[in-house]
Design a protein around this motif. Structure first.
Motif: not given
Lengths: 76, 280, 380
Positions: A48, B33, A72, B6, A9, A11, B10, B3, B13, A61-64, A69-70, A58-59, A66-67, B36-37, B185-186, B8, A13
């Motif tokens: 999405p 970024t 799940e 919703e 999933k 999401f 993180h 979709n 946070l 989510e991790l590169s976002c 993008l979630i 996860q690319i 602003e945190l 985030n990492i 990033i990884f 939601h 924000d």
């Protein structure tokens, strides 16, 4: 087509997203589309659209930056 | 099929001072970024935020820890984060002392502190965010701006040679030095973990995008354009030998440059104190 | 081995040491446990003694790459539980100014020793001077108050250093120990007091999360590692430490409070000494090294029947306004011998309409008693 036993999933924000489209562009599976919808800060937030193609790498989510993008994992 | 979106939040946070979000970073900036990492890494490593002390300087990338990271934070003067962090680490060696700041801050005005901290091999985790420009002040040439680039203070092109910061820090004696980009990033995440685990001066130069003050000026308008540039122009250090020095001039050599186990600075100080306590 | 056990061996002893060394001993007895510095004449002896003795009391000496870093490191260490100091002279003091301002803005207790030498620039590196009086007051940018103390003997170098640490803790402010190359390098008797006779001002620490940049005039500190996720910044900040650089009111409240915590406590901070001021026609005001020949001149002129009194400033900043104004009223003229071209004489002028006569001497040689008394006699 092989059946996969897990799906994901995604999401967004909307309060945090700044519409930079890094997720849209970096996703190798082209899950996202740029939204026609503008959030209250004036940014076009991604959607999405093809979530069924997501492999949970996860690319996005991790590169976002602003945190916002979630990702799940959901069990079927 | 669409979709429904919703509301939601993180899960990471909880590591941030959420009352001041969204960040002040421009859309597409790499600073977020990196934030985030970093919180992803501390979450996976199970590090208690109360065990982190973040020290930072002046500039956009100094805003990564301050104000956003919810840990003890010392937002210092321009270029001096490592000097302040040295005092912090000597007094509390059991804490993770993390310095996150920019290329102008750490390698320009603060370059002397950077090399000396690397030489001392003090156990600081230094993440230098290199966006090739003084972004906060509006796009002036920095010590890392590539040659010939036009900036607000090099209107006819930059005639100077940019710093190779990771190489510099490795040569100065750091226990760990790596360079990655916000595209990798990884690998960056893995390097952050390694650097935190490594005792001694651990340094990662993170090549990052600044769409507002740099990207726009070099024809890479959006953050993603610069990420694509990083992707296309990065060369793994393992393959470096295949290229001539000239070829490498406009490339980004990424990877781990050094990893070694020299004695750490604060350990050395404490050993002296221990010896003196016995002899007294 | 803890701090006290080691120091006990020294307590009550009489030493024959330099002013720089006395200052270092004072710091050790005040509880200093972190020193960061950079070598410079005539202040290096402070660093050398700290390098030797600090590890014995469980403290840390670190030599930084420059004075900017030294000042930064002592602020970082102060927020992490350290009682910290650095020592330098003019050129290094100039380099420290930005981070001294940071210490003012973040209300960080720490002590900066400036063993003044002839300037500007490299000047006369090995010669004493008093040319940094105004730099100590106004060296860093922006509105701020500062505390600066001027010892005039080896014993006072020790005593005032303890006082410097106490004031820095009490007022949560950097304190400048403004000595000079003369006092720093001469040797005299130093009697180390018994431990019980040395008052140590404890740091006020809050165990629970409170505003550490407001709420009261001198708020308590929370140190790093206490688990309260504090935010310390040199930018204008709210009482909780969070940056707010756009509200006029936030800046006004913060800067006025930092200013007033010293300004409104002048009477508690200011120390001075007077001689023959009950019955005088002329007043000599001096401090530090130049106060020594000044007092000699006052004694010799008294013997000749001249009604001369003296005010020795021990605290330079905040300035001893009340006593200066009061004493200047009683006399016809005021003389200010100092090893600069009149920095404090000019400050004295703000408190009197009587003539203020500078007795300046520069070039790295102290005034002689005769020079001062002759200058006074020719003006009375």
């Amino acid at each position: 087509m092989a059946k996969i036993n897990k799906k994901f999933k995604l999401f967004i924000d909307e309060e945090l997203c700044k519409g930079c489209n890094i997720c849209v562009e970096l996703c190798n599976l082209h899950v996202f589309d740029i939204s026609p919808k503008i959030n209250n800060k004036g940014y076009y937030i991604p959607v999405p659209e093809r979530i069924e193609d997501c492999n949970g790498c996860q690319i996005c989510e991790l590169s976002c930056p602003e945190l916002s993008l979630i990702l799940e994992e959901i069990r079927l | 099929m669409t979709n429904p979106i919703e509301i939601h939040k993180h899960r990471h946070l909880k590591y941030l001072r959420t009352e001041i979000l969204p960040t002040a970073f421009c859309s597409g900036c790499g600073c977020g970024t990196i934030l985030n990492i970093f919180v992803n890494v501390i979450d996976e490593m199970g590090i208690d935020p109360n065990d982190i002390i973040a020290v930072t300087g002046i500039g956009c990338s100094s805003w990564i820890p301050s104000p956003y990271l919810a840990v003890d934070t010392l937002h210092t003067t321009h270029g001096r984060a490592i000097a302040f962090a040295t005092g912090v680490k000597v007094m509390k060696p059991e804490k993770h002392v993390v310095v996150i700041a920019g290329d102008g801050d750490l390698s320009g005005i603060g370059g002397n502190h950077l090399i000396h901290a690397a030489r001392r091999n003090i156990d600081l985790k230094v993440f230098l965010v290199n966006n090739f420009i003084y972004g906060m002040t509006g796009g002036q040439v920095s010590p890392t701006t590539p040659k010939e680039t036009k900036t607000t203070t090099t209107p006819y092109g930059n005639s100077e040679q940019p710093f190779k910061i990771t190489e510099l820090v490795a040569a100065a004696g750091a226990n760990y030095a790596a360079r990655w980009t916000t595209y990798h990033i990884f690998k960056l995440k893995k390097a952050m973990k390694e650097s935190i685990e490594k005792k001694g001066f651990s340094f990662i130069e993170i090549i990052s995008q600044c769409p507002t003050s740099y990207g726009r000026k070099i024809g890479q308008k959006e953050g993603i354009d610069q990420l694509n540039h990083f992707k296309a122009n990065s060369i793994d250090i393992k393959n470096k030998e295949k290229y001539s020095e000239e070829d490498l001039e406009n490339k980004i050599v990424v990877g781990k440059f050094v990893e070694r186990n020299r004695r750490e600075f604060v350990d050395g100080l404490r050993e002296i104190n221990k010896k003196l306590a016995v002899s007294n | 081995m803890n701090n006290k056990e080691y120091l006990k061996d020294f307590a009550g002893k009489t030493l024959f040491v330099q002013g720089d060394e006395a200052a270092a001993y004072g710091a050790l007895f005040a509880g200093c446990n972190f020193f960061a510095g950079y070598p410079i004449t005539p202040a290096s002896e402070v660093a050398e003694l700290m390098a030797k003795e600090l590890p014995k009391v469980g403290g840390f000496y670190i030599q930084m790459e420059d004075e900017i870093a030294s000042m930064g490191a002592i602020v970082g260490a102060a927020w992490t539980g350290g009682k910290t100091m650095t020592a330098t002279s003019g050129p290094g003091f100039s380099l420290m100014q930005e981070n001294i301002g940071y210490a003012c803005m973040t209300e960080t207790p720490c002590v900066i020793v400036d063993v003044q030498r002839s300037g500007p620039s490299t000047g006369q590196a090995t010669k004493g001077a008093q040319g940094d009086m105004m730099q100590a007051r106004w060296g860093t940018h922006g509105d701020h108050e500062i505390i600066a103390l001027c010892p005039n003997s080896i014993q006072e170098s020790f005593d005032l250093m303890v006082e410097a640490f106490n004031l820095s803790e009490k007022f949560r402010s950097p304190v400048i120990f403004l000595t000079d190359g003369e006092i720093g390098h001469i040797r005299e008797k130093l009697v180390i007091p018994e431990l019980k006779d040395i008052f140590i001002q404890p740091r006020r620490i809050s165990e629970s999360k409170v505003d550490i940049f407001g709420g009261e005039r001198i708020p308590p500190m929370i140190e790093f590692g206490q688990g309260h996720k504090i935010h310390v910044t040199g930018s204008t900040h709210k009482s909780n430490g969070m940056r707010d650089v756009s509200s006029q009111n936030v800046h006004d409240v913060l800067i006025r409070r930092i200013y007033e915590k010293i300004e409104l406590n002048r009477d508690i901070i200011v120390k001075y000494e007077t001689h023959f001021t009950d019955d005088m026609d002329y007043l000599v005001i001096s401090y530090g090294a130049s106060a020594r020949p000044s007092l000699g001149a006052v004694h010799s002129l008294r013997k000749q029947g001249k009604k001369i009194g003296m005010l020795r400033l021990i605290t330079i900043w905040p300035f001893a306004d009340k006593i200066t104004r009061e004493l200047c009223k009683k006399v016809k003229k005021v003389f200010v011998p100092e090893m600069n071209l009149g920095q404090i004489a000019r400050e004295v002028e703000r408190f009197t309409s009587n003539p203020v006569i500078k007795i300046s001497k520069i070039g790295g040689v102290s005034h002689t008693i005769n020079e001062i008394s002759e200058e006074i006699i020719s003006n009375i």
